[in-house]
Write a protein that holds these residues in place. Sequence first.
Motif, short mmCIF file in Angstrom:
data_model
loop_
_atom_site.label_atom_id
_atom_site.label_comp_id
_atom_site.label_asym_id
_atom_site.label_seq_id
_atom_site.Cartn_x
_atom_site.Cartn_y
_atom_site.Cartn_z
N ASP A 179 -6.06 -2.95 9.55
CA ASP A 179 -5.52 -4.30 9.69
C ASP A 179 -5.31 -4.96 8.33
O ASP A 179 -4.31 -5.66 8.12
N GLU A 180 -6.23 -4.72 7.39
CA GLU A 180 -6.08 -5.27 6.03
C GLU A 180 -4.79 -4.79 5.38
O GLU A 180 -4.15 -5.53 4.65
N LEU A 181 -4.45 -3.53 5.63
CA LEU A 181 -3.25 -2.94 5.04
C LEU A 181 -2.01 -3.15 5.88
O LEU A 181 -0.90 -2.86 5.44
N GLY A 182 -2.19 -3.61 7.09
CA GLY A 182 -1.05 -3.79 7.97
C GLY A 182 -0.55 -2.48 8.57
O GLY A 182 0.60 -2.36 8.96
N VAL A 183 -1.44 -1.48 8.65
CA VAL A 183 -1.09 -0.18 9.21
C VAL A 183 -1.36 -0.20 10.71
O VAL A 183 -2.42 -0.64 11.16
N TYR A 198 -2.83 6.72 9.20
CA TYR A 198 -3.80 6.16 8.26
C TYR A 198 -4.88 7.19 7.90
O TYR A 198 -5.18 7.42 6.74
N CYS A 253 -4.90 4.26 0.38
CA CYS A 253 -3.65 3.72 0.90
C CYS A 253 -3.34 2.49 0.07
O CYS A 253 -4.24 1.74 -0.32
N LYS A 270 -1.08 -1.03 -0.21
CA LYS A 270 -0.21 -2.01 0.45
C LYS A 270 0.50 -2.78 -0.64
O LYS A 270 -0.13 -3.40 -1.50
N ASP A 292 2.92 -5.75 -1.97
CA ASP A 292 3.45 -7.06 -1.63
C ASP A 292 4.90 -7.07 -2.10
O ASP A 292 5.18 -7.10 -3.29
#
Length: 110
Positions: free
Chosen positions: A25-29, A35, A45, A47, A49
């Motif tokens: 969730d932190e990475l938006g995966v 993952y 991984c 992320k 911006d």
Amino acid sequence: MEKLNDTIILRVSKADRERIRAKMDELGVMNMSAYIRKMALDGYCVKLDLQDLKELIRLLRICSNNLNQYAKKANETGSIYLADIQDLQVRLDELWRAAKELLVRLASIS
């Protein structure tokens, strides 16, 4: 892309699964398999911006629209104003500068 046809079964506790989901969730995966595969193979991984890139694309769309309007005007009337071309050149120069800065920042990510 290589076909994924081999299976590895991984048993985790409920708490571990919740921690994995929280990190995803932190990475938006959204895809747990992707993952876990990425983490197992690479150990990390990233992320990115990409808000600056989205803004750059928005500005490119505006500039492209302006260029299309100038071309349409030139085709209809046979002439365009020098000030319009100079304005477009200034905007394009700004976009190139922003693109170069963004590429430098992306290249420095390690």
